[in-house]
Write an enzyme that holds these catalytic residues in place. Structure first.
Site, mmCIF file in Angstrom:
data_model
loop_
_atom_site.group_PDB
_atom_site.id
_atom_site.type_symbol
_atom_site.label_atom_id
_atom_site.label_comp_id
_atom_site.label_asym_id
_atom_site.label_seq_id
_atom_site.Cartn_x
_atom_site.Cartn_y
_atom_site.Cartn_z
ATOM 1 N N TYR A 148 0.833 -1.285 -0.215
ATOM 2 C CA TYR A 148 -0.152 0.039 0.086
ATOM 3 C C TYR A 148 0.822 1.424 -0.067
ATOM 4 O O TYR A 148 0.349 2.428 0.065
ATOM 5 C CB TYR A 148 -0.806 -0.031 1.268
ATOM 6 C CG TYR A 148 -2.011 -1.281 1.365
ATOM 7 C CD1 TYR A 148 -2.711 -1.065 0.316
ATOM 8 C CD2 TYR A 148 -2.172 -2.009 2.199
ATOM 9 C CE1 TYR A 148 -4.062 -2.224 0.255
ATOM 10 C CE2 TYR A 148 -2.823 -3.005 2.193
ATOM 11 C CZ TYR A 148 -3.999 -2.939 1.180
ATOM 12 O OH TYR A 148 -4.863 -4.042 1.187
ATOM 13 N N ASP A 208 -1.721 -11.672 8.470
ATOM 14 C CA ASP A 208 -1.034 -12.640 8.023
ATOM 15 C C ASP A 208 0.548 -12.518 8.357
ATOM 16 O O ASP A 208 1.234 -13.627 8.623
ATOM 17 C CB ASP A 208 -1.134 -12.553 6.318
ATOM 18 C CG ASP A 208 -2.580 -12.963 6.074
ATOM 19 O OD1 ASP A 208 -2.983 -13.887 6.214
ATOM 20 O OD2 ASP A 208 -3.206 -12.045 5.413
ATOM 21 N N HIS A 458 4.903 -6.211 -4.471
ATOM 22 C CA HIS A 458 3.421 -6.446 -4.782
ATOM 23 C C HIS A 458 2.591 -5.090 -4.548
ATOM 24 O O HIS A 458 2.783 -4.344 -3.867
ATOM 25 C CB HIS A 458 2.663 -7.513 -3.942
ATOM 26 C CG HIS A 458 2.645 -7.470 -2.474
ATOM 27 N ND1 HIS A 458 3.611 -7.631 -1.654
ATOM 28 C CD2 HIS A 458 1.722 -7.030 -1.815
ATOM 29 C CE1 HIS A 458 3.433 -7.309 -0.461
ATOM 30 N NE2 HIS A 458 2.047 -6.971 -0.468
ATOM 31 N N TYR A 539 -11.623 -0.813 0.265
ATOM 32 C CA TYR A 539 -11.450 -0.120 1.580
ATOM 33 C C TYR A 539 -10.109 0.095 1.852
ATOM 34 O O TYR A 539 -9.998 0.835 2.904
ATOM 35 C CB TYR A 539 -11.916 -1.483 2.218
ATOM 36 C CG TYR A 539 -10.731 -2.321 2.735
ATOM 37 C CD1 TYR A 539 -10.456 -2.078 4.033
ATOM 38 C CD2 TYR A 539 -10.209 -3.159 2.051
ATOM 39 C CE1 TYR A 539 -9.044 -2.907 4.502
ATOM 40 C CE2 TYR A 539 -9.086 -4.011 2.154
ATOM 41 C CZ TYR A 539 -8.571 -3.871 3.431
ATOM 42 O OH TYR A 539 -7.460 -4.601 4.160
ATOM 43 N N ARG A 540 -9.079 0.063 0.905
ATOM 44 C CA ARG A 540 -7.840 0.261 1.138
ATOM 45 C C ARG A 540 -7.111 0.451 -0.017
ATOM 46 O O ARG A 540 -7.219 -0.358 -0.941
ATOM 47 C CB ARG A 540 -7.210 -0.596 2.324
ATOM 48 C CG ARG A 540 -6.068 -0.252 2.957
ATOM 49 C CD ARG A 540 -5.744 -1.457 3.876
ATOM 50 N NE ARG A 540 -4.468 -1.202 4.655
ATOM 51 C CZ ARG A 540 -3.986 -2.101 5.452
ATOM 52 N NH1 ARG A 540 -4.416 -3.348 5.520
ATOM 53 N NH2 ARG A 540 -2.751 -2.143 6.212
#
Length: 613
Positions: A148, A208, A458, A539-540
Site C-alpha cells: 500500500y 498474515d 506487490h 476499502y484500502r
C-alpha cells in the site's frame, strides 16, 4: 551474498535487541524467508543517488535552517537527512525513507529527512515546527504498510516522522480487563511475546504477517483472523496530536482520572459521551496517534481446517454457503477463500519452478495456463482443485464438534469438495501457518508467495463486495479479465464475513522491470474504474491510487470528499500533516496538480508524480 546491513542473513534483527526485529522462535524461518527472496534478487542493495528532495516551496537554505532548529529541540542523532543511498531491503529490514515496493521510480516518493520522537510531547514539538516552517510531515508507525506504499510520503520532500524507533512501549496489559495500551512501534511479534512472557491466558489478533504495528494496522482498518479480527472495531481509546500540536484523548480518556491518573474505564468503553470521533482518525490525516488501547481475546480451544473445491465456477455456490453460516456465527472467524495457484506460491518456490516455457522472458508477461496450474496442483496435498477454504472454530470440544458437523454438511453440497484437518497434511503445509495466525500467534510464512517473481514486490487491489455469489463472481470476472489483459497471474484472497467480503487481489511484479511496473499501474487503474462502474469500491489502497479511489465515492456530488476536506482545513489550516493521504488534500495543495485522478496521462516512471509548477 554480502553481510551488509540488508544483504547478509546474519543481519536479521532480533526482537530482543531491536523493536522491529523477529522473535527468536522465528529466527530460522526469517533466515529461510530472506534466503528465498534474495535468491532471485538481481537489483543491487543500493545505487548512487541521482537526486534528493526538498519540501515543496522550501529553499535549501531555509530547509537547512529548519533542520538545525529541529535537531536542537530533539537532539542531533534524532533527525537524519535522507541523503544516503536508498536501500529497499525486505520485510524485516525495510526502509523508512521510501516505498520498498516502488511502483514509480525508487527516488520519487522519498523523504527529505526522518525524525524520531520519543514521546507525545516531542510529536507536539514536531507538528509546531512543521507549521512554523510550512514543511509537510508524514508520520509512520513502523513503515511496514507493504503493498500500500510502505513508509513513502505522498509528497516528495516531506519529513517522515518515524514513531516506531523510540515510541515502542507496551504501556499496559490489564489481564482482568483483557486489554492493553501500546505505542506505535509495538509490533504483533512484540505484543505476543510479552503476553507469553507474563503467562497470561490472552490472545492477540494479528494479520498474515506479524512484523507490523498493532496501532498502525488498526488505523488503516486492517483485519485478522480470530473472532477479534476487525482491528479498529476492537480498539478502545486513543491519544493523539492534532496537526496544530494540540493534544486530544478520545473515548473515556477525555475524563481525567483520580489524582491525575488515567481514567480506569478508558480501555473498557469506546464511545464515552457525545459524538464518537475515533473513526475520523482512521485512514485520514487529521492527527498523529501516539497511544491506543485494544481489547484482547481470552484464550480458548480451537480447530483449524481446510476445504477444497474442484471447479472454477464453484465460487458462486461457495459464497452462498458461507453467508448464512457467517451470519449465524457458526463460522468461528473471518475465513479465507483462496485460489489454488496460491498453494503453489506459498511453497516459496518461484514461478519458474512450476512453469517456465520457452519465451517466458517475453516482456509482456503472460499468465500461467489453467491446465498447468491443475497439473502442478495435482502433485500437492490439495490435489487438482480450484478453490481452497481455510477456517477455524473456537470453544469447547463439544461446541467445535457440533459446528464442524454443520460446516461439513453444508459444504458437502458442493460436488467433489473435500474436508481436511491439519494432522492429515504435511508439517510444511500452509494450513499449519493458518493454525498459528488464527489462534493469535504471529508468523512469517505469508512472505513465501512473494518469491513468485524476481525482485518481488506487490500491490493490493482490495474491493468490498456483498457476501453474495453473484457479486463475488462479477468482481472476480473483472479481476481475471484485466489480469489476463496485462499479463499477471491472479492471486485472489477473499476474507468472507456475513454481509461483506474483502476481495484482495495480490499483483506480484518485478520491481526491476519497468514494463512490469507500468503494466501493474495500468491494471490497478483499470480495475478501480471497472469495479466502481459496477458499484464496488476499495476499502484500502496504495497511496498513488488514493485519489482515484477517493474520487469513486462520488455520491451527492462528492459530498463525502467535500466533508473530508472541510474537516481537514479546520484541523490542519497549514496543510502540513500527510497531505494526500487517502486522497485527502488540504487547501494549500488541493487543486494544484498533486491529485492523480482517473484518466491522468502522466507516466509516473518518466514524469514523476509532482505537478509541473
Amino acid at each position: 551474498m554480502s553481510n551488509s546491513t540488508y544483504g547478509g542473513q546474519g543481519s536479521i534483527p532480533d526482537l530482543a535487541v531491536r523493536y522491529s526485529g523477529v522473535p527468536s522462535r522465528l529466527s530460522q524461518e526469517a533466515i529461510d524467508a530472506k534466503s528465498k527472496l534474495f535468491s532471485q534478487k538481481t537489483l543491487p542493495d543500493s545505487v548512487a543517488r541521482r537526486r534528493t528532495a526538498l519540501p515543496p516551496g522550501v529553499s535549501r537554505e531555509n530547509f537547512d535552517q529548519a533542520i538545525a532548529e529541529l535537531r536542537s529541540a530533539l537532539g542531533q542523532e534524532n533527525v537524519e537527512l535522507n541523503d544516503k543511498p536508498l536501500v529497499d531491503g525486505w520485510y524485516m529490514e525495510h526502509p523508512n525513507t521510501h516505498d520498498a515496493y516502488h511502483i514509480a521510480d525508487q527516488e520519487e516518493l522519498i523523504a527529505s529527512a526522518v525524525v524520531y520522537p520519543s514521546s507525545t510531547e516531542e510529536v507536539q514539538k514536531i507538528t509546531r515546527w512543521a507549521n512554523q516552517h510550512k514543511i509537510p510531515i508524514y508520520p509512520i508507525s513502523m513503515g511496514r504498510n507493504i503493498g500500500y506504499g510502505g513508509a513513502a510520503p505522498r509528497i516528495p520532500g516531506s519529513v517522515v516522522v518515524d514513531l516506531g524507533r523510540r515510541m515502542n512501549k507496551i504501556l499496559d496489559i490489564d489481564a482482568d480487563n483483557a486489554s492493553c495500551i501500546v505505542e506505535p512501534g509495538v509490533s504483533y511479534f512484540a505484543l505476543y511475546e510479552e503476553i507469553q512472557r507474563r503467562k497470561l491466558p490472552l490472545w492477540i489478533d494479528c494479520p498474515d504477517l506479524g512484523g507490523g504495528s498493532v496501532l498502525g494496522n488498526a488505523i488503516d482498518r486492517g483485519v485478522g483472523y480470530t473472532p477479534y479480527g476487525d482491528h479498529f472495531a476492537n480498539h478502545c481509546g486513543m491519544e493523539l496530536v492534532l496537526p496544530t500540536g494540540e493534544l486530544l484523548r478520545t473515548g473515556m480518556g477525555a475524563m481525567p482520572g483520580k489524582d491525575g491518573a488515567d481514567n480506569p474505564t478508558w480501555q473498557s468503553f469506546q464511545a464515552a459521551y457525545g459524538p464518537y470521533v475515533d473513526g475520523i482518525f482512521s485512514q485520514s490525516n487529521y492527527g498523529i496517534i501516539t497511544k491506543m488501547g485494544f481489547w484482547l481475546m481470552p484464550a480458548t480451544s480451537h480447530q483449524s481446517y481446510m476445504i477444497t473445491f474442484p471447479r472454477e465456477d464453484d465460487l458462486e455456490q461457495i459464497v452462498e454457503i458461507i453467508r448464512p453460516l457467517a451470519q449465524k456465527r457458526v463460522l468461528g472467524n473471518v475465513p479465507q477463500l483462496r485460489h489454488v495457484i496460491q498453494e503453489l506460491a506459498v511453497t516459496g518456490k518461484p514461478r519458474t519452478h512450476w512453469y517456465n516455457p520457452e519465451g517466458s522472458k517475453n516482456k509482456r508477461g503472460g499468465q500461467m495456463p489453467r491446465d498447468v496450474i491443475r497439473q502442478r496442483a495435482s502433485t500437492l496435498p490439495c490435489g487438482d482443485v480450484s478453490w481452497v477454504f481455510y477456517g477455524t472454530q473456537y470453544g469447547d470440544e463439544a461446541t467445535i464438534a457440533a459446528q464442524l458437523d454443520l460446516i461439513k454438511k453444508e459444504f458437502a453440497k458442493v460436488r467433489g469438495s473435500k474436508f481436511m484437518l491439519p494432522h492429515q497434511l504435511p508439517q510444511d503445509h500452509y494450513l499449519h501457518s493458518r493454525v498459528a495466525v488464527c489462534s493469535g500467534v504471529p508468523a512469517l510464512r505469508e512472505l513465501d508467495w512473494l518469491n513468485w517473481v524476481p525482485n518481488a514486490a506487490h500491490l493490493f487491489f482490495s474491493p468490498i463486495s456483498p457476501t453474495k455469489g453473484k457479486d463475488a463472481t462479477v468482481i472476480h470476472s473483472i479481476i481475471c479479465r484485466l489480469h489476463a489483459k496485462y499479463g499477471f497471474d491472479v492471486f485472489p484472497t477473499m476474507c468472507v464475513a456475513g454481509r461483506e467480503m474483502h476481495y484482495i487481489a495480490n499483483i506480484v511484479y518485478d520491481r526491476a522491470d519497468r514494463d512490469a511496473k507500468q503494466r501493474a499501474t495500468s491494471l490497478m487503474r483499470e480495475m478501480i474504474r471497472e469495479a466502481a462502474n459496477q458499484g464496488y469500491g476499495e476499502y484500502r489502497t496504495h497511496l498513488l491510487f488514493a485519489d482515484q479511489v477517493a474520487e469513486t465515492y462520488s455520491w451527492g456530488g462528492g459530498a463525502l470528499r467535500k466533508f473530508n476536506e472541510t474537516v481537514k482545513d479546520a484541523l490542519d489550516p497549514n496543510g502540513i500533516l500527510a497531505p494526500g493521504r487517502n486522497g485527502i488534500w488540504g487547501k494549500r495543495f488541493r487543486g494544484k496538480g498533486w491529485e492523480i485522478l482517473d484518466g491522468d496521462k502522466r507516466d509516473m516512471l518518466k514524469d514523476g508524480i509532482s505537478p509541473k509548477l
